[in-house]
Design a protein around this motif. Structure first.
Motif, PDB file in Angstrom:
ATOM      1  N   MET A 119      -1.573  -1.816   0.671  1.00 32.72           N
ATOM      2  CA  MET A 119      -1.665   0.017   0.665  1.00 32.72           C
ATOM      3  C   MET A 119      -0.947   0.608  -0.177  1.00 32.72           C
ATOM      4  O   MET A 119       0.448   0.230  -0.014  1.00 32.72           O
ATOM      5  CB  MET A 119      -1.298   0.381   1.721  1.00 32.72           C
ATOM      6  CG  MET A 119      -1.881   1.681   1.996  1.00 32.72           C
ATOM      7  SD  MET A 119      -2.032   2.470   3.815  1.00 32.72           S
ATOM      8  CE  MET A 119      -2.272   4.541   3.159  1.00 32.72           C
ATOM      9  N   PHE A 175      -7.321  -4.903  -2.250  1.00 36.62           N
ATOM     10  CA  PHE A 175      -7.003  -6.255  -1.546  1.00 36.62           C
ATOM     11  C   PHE A 175      -6.461  -7.542  -2.237  1.00 36.62           C
ATOM     12  O   PHE A 175      -7.498  -8.182  -3.262  1.00 36.62           O
ATOM     13  CB  PHE A 175      -8.256  -6.356  -0.775  1.00 36.62           C
ATOM     14  CG  PHE A 175      -8.607  -5.637   0.372  1.00 36.62           C
ATOM     15  CD1 PHE A 175      -9.392  -3.968  -0.006  1.00 36.62           C
ATOM     16  CD2 PHE A 175      -8.595  -5.551   1.456  1.00 36.62           C
ATOM     17  CE1 PHE A 175      -9.249  -2.697   0.620  1.00 36.62           C
ATOM     18  CE2 PHE A 175      -9.206  -4.554   2.823  1.00 36.62           C
ATOM     19  CZ  PHE A 175      -9.410  -2.869   2.063  1.00 36.62           C
ATOM     20  N   SER A 222      -5.476  -9.863   2.266  1.00 41.60           N
ATOM     21  CA  SER A 222      -3.895  -9.138   3.262  1.00 41.60           C
ATOM     22  C   SER A 222      -4.340  -7.617   2.066  1.00 41.60           C
ATOM     23  O   SER A 222      -4.353  -7.888   0.542  1.00 41.60           O
ATOM     24  CB  SER A 222      -2.549  -9.631   2.288  1.00 41.60           C
ATOM     25  OG  SER A 222      -2.602 -10.078   0.985  1.00 41.60           O
ATOM     26  N   PRO A 223      -4.464  -6.964   2.762  1.00 45.76           N
ATOM     27  CA  PRO A 223      -4.616  -5.370   2.044  1.00 45.76           C
ATOM     28  C   PRO A 223      -3.393  -5.389   1.292  1.00 45.76           C
ATOM     29  O   PRO A 223      -2.745  -5.338   2.266  1.00 45.76           O
ATOM     30  CB  PRO A 223      -5.320  -4.605   3.226  1.00 45.76           C
ATOM     31  CG  PRO A 223      -5.281  -5.207   4.680  1.00 45.76           C
ATOM     32  CD  PRO A 223      -4.638  -6.491   3.989  1.00 45.76           C
TER      33      PRO A 223
END
Lengths: 266, 266
Positions: free
Chosen positions: A197, A260, A194-195
């Motif tokens: 940001m 990440f 899962s990124p």
């Protein structure tokens, strides 16, 4: 250990602490190990993540290891200052782990693989000491995920010098995007990535200060000497580039970076 | 209108439709206008977003405008096919809007500003026809937010040709990161920007196909003729670059792209 891109200075230790507290929610909110489970934090460094990990998993039996005794000493002090007494610290090399096979329920690494010359081998070694069914969690950045406004050639040159200095030292500053295939290749299953940001603009003062100024620009300034020595940036361009990076945290600026988080099962 | 970077072909129309359905949740789930409110969709194109907008706002009085009559005809057909009959279509130029001042409650734009030579002026014009207290919502991509694995020089060259072709046409393919200062500059207040990241790896087949293959690679292939004519990429390198981009949607690949959604109040 002179090869760690960010060095071992006091300012760097402070930077890692700023980074960890600004990003704690984003990166760590979904990591919590049950009481009684044996958890290895591999490559704990100065303990920037150790207290967060321990607080998120009360009662877990955490062993935090690092190759640098100096970093371990700082980590121990930091964790004790936070009132946490049950983390065990151990000096160890990730490629020659002094632990029995299958002896941990969970393994956690944060900002470690990017600095290793053979991260897949490190994951394979870690897998040996993880019990079947146990999880491995990896958090890494990806410097190629970074972009900002306004974008000037000098700001780009300063920013990119981080990647070039790190590559020179054998690291991989684009590792975030590679975590999925890397964990699969190392033999983990049920891998999910899962990124996370980070986005900063003038409406988000905590990100402008805590992330852009105190984490990113501080990190870039940390490689100034190497960048100038390697001839990556001229001295005047460096000064302008750093000024321009500050503008990305200004009223008309924006800044983006993505971390990440990968989890795999043995 | 020959200046629209993606052209007006049938395949392009299909690509826009694939893009809209894959990304509908990510981009549009939080846009819903109350029944009875007057909503302008500025630059509706072939209507790729129009049905999504209408379904998300039942009872809203939507006017969808575009400068291209051909696109409007396609949009009308598409929307009727979805069983939606209450959208009004109107041909209009965003820089010479044929509407009274303060006459819309909300304005919505998706993938429009990136193609305009003066996006701030367009926002100022739109602000005139928005009632005080009404909202403007803008969704844009940012091609500088894109990175992938494996990363080859040819894949990068193909991908970057999109930016160069678009810049040649007077557009700005890095507009996502600029939305916050741009809306502020155009006089909107309470501006908030939220990035919407698309991440694809082998564990996410719907993104590999719907986004990387059918949206991104189709978009790159759409500028092939211009890219070769402008000498941005050699013919052989183009073939390898496209192959390499397909590998980013393969078992060892990953792909990242970020959209930005901004909302401001008049």
């Amino acid at each position: 250990m002179s090869e760690y891109v960010h060095g071992y200075s006091g300012r760097e230790s402070e930077r890692l602490s700023d980074q960890a507290s600004t990003l704690a929610g984003l990166l760590h909110h979904d990591t919590s190990y049950p009481a009684g489970t044996r958890v290895l934090e591999a490559g704990c460094g100065v303990g920037a993540q150790t207290a967060i990990l321990a607080k998120g998993s009360p009662g877990a039996r955490i062993v935090s290891m690092d190759i640098s005794q100096g970093s371990l000493d700082q980590a121990r002090q930091r964790v004790e200052k936070e009132g946490i007494s049950d983390v065990q610290f151990q000096r160890a090399d990730i490629f020659q782990l002094p632990f029995r096979e299958d002896c941990f329920d969970h393994i956690f690494l944060c900002f470690v693989l990017e600095h290793l010359s053979d991260p897949t081998l490190a994951l394979q070694e870690l897998k040996k000491i993880l019990r079947p069914g146990g999880t491995l969690t990896v958090i890494e950045g990806d410097h190629g995920s970074c972009y900002f406004h306004p974008e000037t050639p000098e700001a780009l040159a300063c920013w990119r010098s981080i990647n070039l200095v790190q590559a020179e030292m054998g690291g991989n500053s684009h590792i975030g995007r590679e975590l999925y295939p890397m964990l699969c290749r190392a033999g983990f299953r049920e891998v999910t990535v899962s990124p996370r940001m980070v986005y900063s603009d003038a409406s988000r003062p905590e990100m402008r200060t805590g992330f852009v100024e105190n984490t990113i620009i501080a990190m870039v300034e940390g490689v100034k000497t190497q960048a100038l020595q390697m001839g990556l940036v001229e001295s005047d361009a460096w000064i302008k580039g750093i000024e321009d990076l500050h503008a990305t945290a200004g009223p008309d600026g924006s800044f983006c970076y993505t971390f990440f988080k990968a989890v795999g099962v043995k």
